[in-house]
Design a protein around this motif. Structure first.
Motif, mmCIF file in Angstrom:
data_model
loop_
_atom_site.group_PDB
_atom_site.id
_atom_site.type_symbol
_atom_site.label_atom_id
_atom_site.label_comp_id
_atom_site.label_asym_id
_atom_site.label_seq_id
_atom_site.Cartn_x
_atom_site.Cartn_y
_atom_site.Cartn_z
ATOM 1 N N PHE A 1 44.548 -1.777 -1.814
ATOM 2 C CA PHE A 1 44.103 -2.258 -0.514
ATOM 3 C C PHE A 1 43.990 -1.106 0.468
ATOM 4 C CE2 PHE A 1 44.811 -4.542 3.470
ATOM 5 C CZ PHE A 1 43.783 -5.442 3.346
ATOM 6 N N ILE B 1 33.652 4.522 9.713
ATOM 7 C CA ILE B 1 34.614 4.257 10.780
ATOM 8 C C ILE B 1 34.134 4.959 12.031
ATOM 9 C CG2 ILE B 1 36.952 4.678 11.566
ATOM 10 C CD1 ILE B 1 37.940 4.125 8.872
ATOM 11 N N SER B 2 33.698 4.200 12.966
ATOM 12 C CA SER B 2 33.163 4.806 14.184
ATOM 13 C C SER B 2 33.619 3.982 15.368
ATOM 14 C CB SER B 2 31.653 4.849 14.120
ATOM 15 O OG SER B 2 31.167 3.545 13.898
ATOM 16 N N ALA B 3 34.892 4.061 15.652
ATOM 17 C CA ALA B 3 35.413 3.287 16.766
ATOM 18 C C ALA B 3 35.000 3.934 18.070
ATOM 19 C CB ALA B 3 36.927 3.207 16.670
ATOM 20 N N ARG B 4 34.427 3.133 18.934
ATOM 21 C CA ARG B 4 34.085 3.627 20.264
ATOM 22 C C ARG B 4 34.491 2.577 21.272
ATOM 23 N NH1 ARG B 4 27.993 5.127 20.395
ATOM 24 N NH2 ARG B 4 27.929 3.448 18.910
ATOM 25 N N GLU B 5 35.291 2.972 22.215
ATOM 26 C CA GLU B 5 35.685 2.003 23.232
ATOM 27 C C GLU B 5 34.471 1.648 24.071
ATOM 28 O OE1 GLU B 5 38.369 0.309 23.627
ATOM 29 O OE2 GLU B 5 39.313 1.285 21.910
ATOM 30 N N MET C 1 52.832 -3.906 -5.609
ATOM 31 C CA MET C 1 52.652 -2.503 -5.231
ATOM 32 C C MET C 1 51.224 -2.063 -5.491
ATOM 33 S SD MET C 1 55.631 -1.210 -4.338
ATOM 34 C CE MET C 1 57.317 -1.696 -4.394
ATOM 35 N N SER D 1 36.267 3.214 3.623
ATOM 36 C CA SER D 1 35.228 2.751 4.534
ATOM 37 C C SER D 1 34.640 3.956 5.248
ATOM 38 C CB SER D 1 35.806 1.757 5.527
ATOM 39 O OG SER D 1 36.828 2.372 6.252
ATOM 40 N N LEU E 1 41.163 1.164 -0.294
ATOM 41 C CA LEU E 1 39.882 0.615 0.135
ATOM 42 C C LEU E 1 39.647 0.884 1.616
ATOM 43 C CD1 LEU E 1 39.568 -2.799 -1.663
ATOM 44 C CD2 LEU E 1 37.942 -0.929 -1.675
ATOM 45 N N LEU E 2 40.716 0.778 2.383
ATOM 46 C CA LEU E 2 40.565 0.999 3.818
ATOM 47 C C LEU E 2 40.103 2.416 4.103
ATOM 48 C CD1 LEU E 2 43.507 -0.843 5.525
ATOM 49 C CD2 LEU E 2 41.110 -1.392 5.552
ATOM 50 N N PHE F 1 48.604 -3.855 -5.753
ATOM 51 C CA PHE F 1 47.686 -4.527 -4.848
ATOM 52 C C PHE F 1 47.627 -3.787 -3.518
ATOM 53 C CE2 PHE F 1 47.264 -7.551 -1.368
ATOM 54 C CZ PHE F 1 45.985 -8.000 -1.626
ATOM 55 N N GLN G 1 29.336 -3.126 18.884
ATOM 56 C CA GLN G 1 28.866 -3.532 20.212
ATOM 57 C C GLN G 1 27.449 -4.086 20.156
ATOM 58 O OE1 GLN G 1 29.944 -0.336 19.662
ATOM 59 N NE2 GLN G 1 31.745 -0.030 20.924
ATOM 60 N N PHE H 1 34.761 -4.741 8.834
ATOM 61 C CA PHE H 1 35.099 -4.483 7.432
ATOM 62 C C PHE H 1 36.569 -4.790 7.171
ATOM 63 C CE2 PHE H 1 36.653 -1.409 4.278
ATOM 64 C CZ PHE H 1 35.901 -1.820 3.198
ATOM 65 N N MET I 1 38.241 -7.575 4.730
ATOM 66 C CA MET I 1 39.233 -7.216 3.709
ATOM 67 C C MET I 1 40.475 -8.098 3.844
ATOM 68 S SD MET I 1 37.922 -5.019 1.862
ATOM 69 C CE MET I 1 39.364 -4.813 0.855
ATOM 70 N N THR J 1 34.145 -5.250 20.176
ATOM 71 C CA THR J 1 34.023 -4.332 21.304
ATOM 72 C C THR J 1 34.234 -2.883 20.902
ATOM 73 O OG1 THR J 1 36.330 -4.681 21.867
ATOM 74 C CG2 THR J 1 34.726 -6.009 23.042
ATOM 75 N N VAL J 2 34.894 -2.642 19.785
ATOM 76 C CA VAL J 2 35.153 -1.254 19.423
ATOM 77 C C VAL J 2 34.180 -0.756 18.361
ATOM 78 C CG1 VAL J 2 36.888 0.358 18.586
ATOM 79 C CG2 VAL J 2 37.560 -1.516 20.044
ATOM 80 N N PHE J 3 33.755 -1.647 17.480
ATOM 81 C CA PHE J 3 32.921 -1.188 16.368
ATOM 82 C C PHE J 3 31.497 -1.729 16.414
ATOM 83 C CE2 PHE J 3 37.157 -0.618 14.832
ATOM 84 C CZ PHE J 3 37.090 0.583 14.144
#
Lengths: 539, 395
Positions: free
Chosen positions: B16, B26-30, B10, B23, B19-20, B12, A347, A458, A462, A343-345
């Motif tokens: 990690f 990242i395009s979070a949309r409610e 540590m 990305s 890596l995050l 690892f 859709q 993603f 991970m 729902t957030v990424f």
């Protein structure tokens, strides 16, 4: 900076170790002196050590034909069966000995003479060291001391309060034995012995705990269990130096392979049939006095998804249930995370009509989806914890309030979207389908949810990769945790995602028995079939 | 040992978290901040050189209410149409945010409707955005409006909540009649890339009746080089589909052998095979069609369920099919648009000759001859074996 912290941690752990060693080598702590032949002196010493124990009884008496021998019976009166002592120890010594013929001359200063001729309690033990004497005394034995003897007799006349054998609360079954282990380890061993009447069944005893002196037993079948496994368990048990073992969880945490892992590498059970089945597969059980939970090692991951009932029911439904359990574990760990990621990424991955109805449900929700999910899961965990701790009578109230808070009210107030309620409740139900992995599932749920909130699909991938790597790196007493999937073992796969019929599983699990890996637990070709007239049979 | 292990943990975690941060997308949309586009219309704006883009958006606060209550929320609509003019489609898409406040979310777009005027001018320049934008789906339907596209999007359907869904549903219903067929962005674009083939898109129009306005798929628009040149009517489209082998189902009506009424057949299965042939410089297309149908209705008292009657009906239905194909071919000659894709078939079989044919294709196309061979078969008569009438013995 890490290096500095690590250095500090190591320094303190070393310092603590040294302090512990010092504390335990203080003089006076160790009672390893022998028992003196003088009764008076012995009693003095014992009274001195146990001076503040009001429940200690020291019964001095004279016995023998002309009552010229002196003896003393010492016991802790709260732990012994007094009637048994009167009948089986004091009466034979004090009265029956009087009836002896004159010409029979017995040396009553020899403990062996008394033991062989008068004591009718079979469970007795000769002790020569004061420390052994005290250990047995505190474990509930009655100690018979004779003036002139350097030995004492520890007679286990104790009575033991024991719960009756009931159906265990944790692993209820529809089909299968209803009996469960109890707190008394003797009873538990008996329960296992009832299932496995084999001369090779070994029961090794350990006493662990400086103060609790808890009896710990390793139970395994010689020639089936890998000897190296048993040796490793012995080694790990022996290095435990702690005050008390109050539950098998203590043992588990001292001997497990990966203490930092969220996954358990030692399984536990309350059911004798389950434990017996695992012993028969070549595993070893660790029984701890005072708890109905028996540890079984080694453990593999897929064991969590197996239930005893799988083997009692016919294979078809059992196989479906297996798959359902695997799915519910996936749902219970990934459910909210996938919902948030979608729902957030992503859709565009939701079917249009569903997207519209989700959007409509979320229209009035003031929180971002990730916070909404966190709130709901957190509330559910509170409810679960409260429900477990509360008395049963009040527990139902929690359920009702929870249903109202979680479900109706929060949706009507516009705090939570209805779909989130569905997602979280499905997750909650699914989490109970795999009891052995509830702990790891609960933790993973939060981790995956956080990752999904940060980076969507993603992040989930991970997280899954990291989990998989971690799982593949785990060992339980030398057995790869993901066996038989990694490393792949086709014979082992018969009992993973599907449960093959019993007559196909004629070999013991290869990874567990290891050295005698082609050992059979049943003769091959047991597939039932009606009698067919063979050509060779006919005349 | 312990140090080594802690250190690897540590490392690892460090990797990690790195890596995050790596990305990129990242395009979070409610979900409630999305303006979900379910249909788009493109028209010419009154200002010359500009287009008018209409987007159909889901009104999230009323969408569920209408479907949940069943009775619907009276005059409240579950959608709203926003229009904005712009110098290009993307320009207009961004200008719409002046009215919506949020960026359009086009992934769920069902259909793109081009207005009559835009279609006549040529779709080539407008279709680019719909294929290039990462949110666009190449499976979105492409349609042409007989009038203005925005008018089509404005008509609230009776049974459906959203006009765009209704249009998509209508286009997908081609399987029942084979009177048109659905074309999506990807199909249209790949047709557009062929130098000689013509493109087609379903044509939607509005019909006015007593109850109000309804949307109706009236046929297919024929494009040549991206420009709309004409229209195929229902029967002509089926003629085209016979040749393409895309007839799914449909109704064939022939007069019954006794000329008293009609026999109505339903197409069950249809196959086609087209083999081009060049004979003495003349191009002949051998079209072989195999059709199976069922007798679904008859309006005569004659018992049609016998072999003689069957043969006659089969012949008659073959004639109907032939006429449909010829009608389609005639109109394609009129537009000089290769809707059948004959050029591609020739290209495949006569790749050497094709080089010369290609340049004069427009001259050659009307001279192509068709050799049509139709085999029809009635395979069943559904539930009745005889017509409903008093049996003869009783008379």
């Amino acid at each position: 900076m890490f290096g500095y912290i690590l250095k500090k941690i190591r320094y303190f752990s070393l310092k603590n170790k040294n302090e512990y060693m010092l504390q335990n080598t203080k003089p006076g702590k160790n009672n390893s002196e022998p028992i003196s032949p003088y009764l008076e002196k012995n009693l003095e010493v014992i009274k001195g050590i146990l001076r503040d124990c009001s429940d200690l009884t020291i019964h001095e008496f004279n016995f023998g034909r002309d009552r010229r021998f002196k003896g003393a019976l010492i016991f802790i009166n709260s732990m012994v069966d007094k009637e048994g002592i009167h009948k089986n120890i004091l009466q034979p010594l004090m009265y029956d000995a009087l009836l002896l013929q004159d010409n029979v001359d017995m040396d009553f200063t020899k403990i062996d003479t008394i033991r062989k001729n008068f004591i009718s309690i079979t469970d007795n033990l000769k002790v020569t060291l004061l420390s052994d004497l005290l250990d047995n005394l505190l474990a509930g034995a009655s100690i018979l001391l004779i003036n002139g003897s350097k030995e004492a007799l520890a007679i286990k006349s104790g009575k033991r309060e024991s719960r009756s054998i009931e159906e265990p609360g944790t692993e209820a079954v529809v089909r299968g034995p209803r009996e469960g282990f109890v707190e008394n380890v003797k009873v538990n061993i008996a329960l296992i012995r009832r299932k496995i009447k084999d001369t090779d069944l070994c029961v090794e005893k350990f006493v662990i705990g400086e103060k609790s002196k808890t009896d710990v037993y390793i139970v395994y079948i010689k020639n089936v269990a890998n000897p190296k496994l048993v040796e490793e368990i012995r080694r790990r048990l022996k290095r435990i130096k702690t005050d008390a073992i109050l539950e098998s969880g203590y043992i588990e945490q001292f001997i497990e392979d990966s203490p930092y892992s969220i996954f358990p590498t030692i399984s536990n059970s309350e059911k004798p049939d389950k434990v017996a089945a695992k012993i028969l597969e070549g595993r070893a059980a660790i029984l701890v006095d005072g708890t109905p939970f028996v540890l079984v090692v080694p453990m593999v991951f897929v064991e969590s998804f197996q239930s005893v009932e799988d083997y009692y029911a016919r294979p078809y439904l059992a196989s479906i249930m297996r798959v359902i359990r695997f799915l519910s574990y996936i749902i219970s760990t990934l459910g909210p995370a996938i919902y948030v990621a979608l729902t957030v990424f992503h859709q565009e991955l939701i079917p249009t009509q569903l997207l519209i109805s989700i959007a409509e449900g979320r229209e009035r929700v003031p929180f971002p989806a990730i916070l909404e999910a966190f709130l709901m899961i957190f509330t559910f965990d509170i409810l679960r914890e409260a429900g477990v701790r509360l008395p049963k009578a009040v527990g139902q109230t929690v359920g009702i309030v929870g249903a109202l808070v979680l479900g109706q009210a929060s949706v009507e107030a516009g705090l939570i979207s209805p779909i989130m309620v569905i997602v979280v409740s499905t997750t909650a139900i699914a989490s109970f389908a795999v009891p052995a992995q509830t702990d790891s599932g609960t933790i993973l749920r939060y981790i995956y949810l956080a990752l999904a909130g940060i980076a969507g699909g993603f992040g989930i991938i991970m997280g899954l990769l990291a989990t998989l790597l971690h799982l593949a790196s785990l060992r339980s007493f030398g057995i790869p945790y993901l066996w038989p999937i990694v490393p792949l073992d086709f014979t082992g796969l018969k009992d993973v995602f599907i449960r093959m019929p019993l007559w196909t599983m004629s070999k013991r699990p290869k990874a567990i028995v290891w050295e005698n890996y082609d050992s059979y637990n049943q003769s091959p070709g047991l597939m039932p079939s009606p009698y067919k007239k063979d050509k060779s049979d006919s005349k | 040992m312990e140090k080594k292990m802690n250190f690897s943990i540590m490392k690892f975690f460090l990797c990690f978290f790195l890596l995050l941060t790596l990305s990129g997308c990242i395009s979070a949309r409610e979900i409630n901040d999305l303006e979900i586009v379910i249909g788009m219309g493109v028209d010419k704006d009154e200002n010359p050189g500009k287009i008018l883009l209409t987007a159909q958006l889901v009104k999230e606060d009323t969408a569920g209410g209408a479907s949940g209550d069943g009775s619907g929320g009276g005059d409240s609509k579950a959608y709203w149409n926003v229009s904005s003019s712009g110098k290009s489609i993307f320009d207009a898409v961004r200008q719409i945010t002046h009215k919506t406040g949020n960026r359009l979310f086009i992934s769920h777009n069902q259909a793109v409707i081009f207005g009559n005027d835009i279609a006549a001018e040529g779709l080539q320049e407008y279709i680019d955005y719909f294929l290039r934008a990462h949110e666009m789906r190449p499976t979105a339907l492409i349609l042409v409006a007989e009038e203005k596209a925005s008018d089509i999007l404005n008509i609230k359907p009776e049974a459906e909540e959203f006009p765009a869904f209704n249009i998509a549903k209508l286009v997908n219903s081609y399987v029942f009649t084979s009177h048109f067929y659905k074309v999506n962005m990807k199909d249209f674009a790949s047709c557009l890339m062929g130098a000689t083939t013509a493109q087609l898109a379903p044509l939607v129009s509005i019909i006015q009746d007593e109850d109000g306005k309804d949307i109706y798929v009236s046929g297919m628009a024929v494009f040549k080089n991206g420009k709309m040149v004409g229209k195929l009517h229902h029967d002509e489209v089926r003629g085209l589909l016979w040749v393409l082998g895309k007839v799914k189902s449909g109704v064939i009506i022939v007069s019954s052998p006794d000329e008293q009424g009609k026999a109505v057949l339903e197409i069950v299965k249809a196959k086609s095979k087209v083999t081009p042939e060049i004979e003495d410089g003349n191009i002949v297309m051998h079209i072989k069609i195999k059709e199976e149908s069922s007798l679904s209705e008859q309006t005569t008292t004659e018992n049609l369920a016998d072999n003689k009657a069957f043969e006659k009906i089969q012949e008659a239905s073959a004639e109907v099919i032939r006429q449909e194909i010829m009608a389609a071919f005639d109109i394609s000659k009129e537009f000089n648009a290769d809707i059948f894709g004959f050029s591609e078939m020739l290209h495949k079989k006569y790749s050497k000759e094709w080089k010369t044919i290609k340049d004069n294709w427009d001259v050659i196309y009307p001279t192509i001859e068709l050799d049509i061979d139709i085999e029809t078969k009635i395979i069943k008569t559904d539930l009745l074996k005889k017509p409903v009438m008093p049996s003869e013995e009783e008379n």
